[in-house]
Enzyme design. Structure first.
Site, mmCIF file in Angstrom:
data_model
loop_
_atom_site.group_PDB
_atom_site.id
_atom_site.type_symbol
_atom_site.label_atom_id
_atom_site.label_comp_id
_atom_site.label_asym_id
_atom_site.label_seq_id
_atom_site.Cartn_x
_atom_site.Cartn_y
_atom_site.Cartn_z
ATOM 1 N N SER A 158 0.928 -1.101 0.083
ATOM 2 C CA SER A 158 -0.182 -0.102 0.058
ATOM 3 C C SER A 158 1.001 1.346 0.064
ATOM 4 O O SER A 158 1.638 1.475 -0.974
ATOM 5 C CB SER A 158 -0.790 -0.004 1.121
ATOM 6 N N LYS A 187 -0.780 -4.185 -3.557
ATOM 7 C CA LYS A 187 -1.989 -3.712 -3.310
ATOM 8 C C LYS A 187 -1.977 -2.204 -3.574
ATOM 9 O O LYS A 187 -1.405 -1.200 -3.226
ATOM 10 C CB LYS A 187 -2.159 -3.531 -1.748
#
Length: 512
Positions: A401, A426
């Site tokens: 992320s 991600k």
């Protein structure tokens, strides 16, 4: 994120009421026009005790066929609280539909039903997939509202909401209870009570995978490693459980015990199942660990490398890092290693703030792609880096992320070399909205690409240089006189490789 407001809307006409006037409460409203050209069909809000009923039907053939039991409940007066959902008039529509849905007599369930409608509206407005995983999202609200009617507990009602969200096919879009949200906020602030595990749902398998353990935490001391699969918590199987629910089960008052069962064997040297009892403790999530590594170049010059480990993107991460870098600059550091390994991230905005510590000008940090496929860059405005010294960023499969956003921003803008292993992958961004009942809705609102337009989702970022055991044969004379505070870093192969790359840059810079 804007919160949906609610206004009463009876529609322009009533052709055939299904129930007689009553003094009982109704559940009805209209969402405002915030759908960017798309007309919302359903809306809901609570009203007082003497409102007229909203049960009406202009287009009823399909509805009556699909909702026979519901209409029976309405006609029999079973419903004490009705949910009125409207198909609004628009220039493109010749017909409008207003129907009534049953809402529970149980106050706790009734509250969750209101939350359901609020969450449904936010997802309808912002979810990254406008097809909602190729389903009729309006019909899904209708079905879930009816399923909630006979329930008698808040937990059961929330389970229905989670079931509705699961049909979106996105493990990152989820709802958490008010209690869970308070715990989440504490964690993002930097402190929590638990065992020190970061877990995430692996999209392809649905397994809860350990991304990392907080150093010297109960989980780390018990030998749990990244890549282990979390199977049970206190004897409860975790099939279908999302990462935040699992984290909530792991948290609790310091001094209490939680039993976890994991499956090991992903590079840890130990395979099979392990069940361990972990004491909960106060976990201080200081996001920064730093050390100065002095070493001599082949020409005899003494150089200082600043090692900075960023373990999470809490609200204080950027400020803490800027202070750390400034302090190292004052101590004469000439190059840096930024370690993002096993950083599962938290706040994407914190990742963007950290990037600006290292970059100048108007560089693009990340590109977002919205639900309509429109791409928009997020760029700096007249940025000023704290330092321009050479930089290597360490990443691995636990970097996810915001870690990937940061690594991509520094790499694609030519600021850093990436060393390590391919990242988690991600490539989606979630908004977090506190709902009226104190719960919180996480919604995937965008996909992102790196500044160089590399897709990261389920792909990850491949570093420039892989660090493997055989690379320990790299020249060792560049790593001498390790200070006592950084002696534990000496055996880290990736740090050795990173230092070697920095030395090459330093030598090339001196030669030029």
């Amino acid at each position: 994120m804007e919160t949906l407001s609610a206004n009463f809307d009876l529609g322009s006409s009533i052709t055939k009421p299904l129930i007689k006037p009553t003094s009982k409460s109704l559940f009805s409203c209209k969402f405002p026009s915030i759908y960017r050209g798309k007309t919302p069909r359903f809306s809901a809000q609570a009203f007082g005790r003497k409102e007229p009923p909203i049960a009406q039907l202009k287009k009823k053939k399909d509805f009556l066929g699909e909702n026979e039991n519901l209409v029976k409940w309405v006609r029999k007066g079973v419903i004490g609280l009705a949910a009125a959902l409207s198909l609004c008039q628009s220039p493109a529509l010749a017909e409008s539909l207003t129907v009534a849905f049953p809402v529970s007599h149980t106050p706790e369930v009734n509250t969750v039903q209101r939350t359901l409608v609020e969450a449904w509206g936010l997802i309808r407005e912002t979810f990254v997939d406008p097809t909602f995983n190729h389903q009729d999202w309006d019909l899904k609200l209708q079905q879930t509202m009816v399923e909630m009617f006979p329930l008698r507990s808040e937990d059961a009602a929330y389970s229905k909401v989670r079931g509705m969200l699961s049909t979106l096919g996105d493990p990152y879009t989820r709802i958490i209870s008010p209690k869970e949200y308070q715990t989440f906020r504490i964690g993002s602030d930097g402190n929590l009570q638990g065992v020190g595990l970061f877990v995430s749902v692996e999209p392809n398998t649905g397994h809860l995978v350990v991304l990392s353990c907080v150093e010297n935490s109960p989980a780390a001391r018990a030998g749990i490693h990244e890549g282990d699969v979390l199977l049970q918590i206190n004897g409860e199987r975790l099939d279908g459980v999302d990462s935040e629910t699992a984290a909530q089960k792991l948290r609790g008052p310091a001094g209490t015990i939680v039993t976890v069962k994991v499956h090991r064997g992903n590079g840890t040297g130990v395979s099979g199942y392990q069940e361990v009892k972990l004491p909960r403790e106060v976990i201080k999530l200081s996001p920064i660990f730093s050390a100065i590594i002095p070493h001599k170049m082949p020409d005899g010059r003494l150089l200082k490398t600043g090692y900075v480990k960023l373990s999470s993107f809490s609200q204080s991460a950027a400020t803490d890092m800027e202070n750390t870098i400034q302090d190292m600059e004052n101590q004469g550091v000439q190059s840096y290693i930024l370690d993002l390994r096993n950083n599962p991230a938290s706040l994407v905005t914190a990742g963007l703030d950290v990037a600006q510590i290292w970059l100048d000008g108007d560089e693009t940090l990340v590109n977002t792609i919205d639900r309509n496929g429109n791409m928009a860059p997020i760029s700096m405005v007249n940025g000023h880096a704290v330092t321009h010294d050479p930089l290597v960023v360490l990443v691995n499969e636990g970097s996810a992320s915001a870690s990937e956003i940061l690594a991509g921003a520094l790499h694609d803008n030519g600021r850093a070399i990436l060393v390590g292993h391919k990242t988690f992958g991600k490539g989606k961004i979630q908004s977090v909205t506190q709902l009226r009942d104190g719960s919180a809705l996480f919604v995937t609102v965008a996909k992102y690409l790196s500044p160089a337009l590399h897709d990261i989702d389920q792909v990850g970022i491949t570093p420039d240089i892989q660090c493997t055991v055989d690379m320990l044969n790299s020249p060792k004379d560049t790593i001498k006189e390790i200070s006592a505070s950084s002696s534990s870093l000496e055996a880290d192969s990736c740090i050795i490789v990173a230092e070697h790359e920095l030395d090459i840059q330093e030598s090339e810079g001196s030669a030029s």
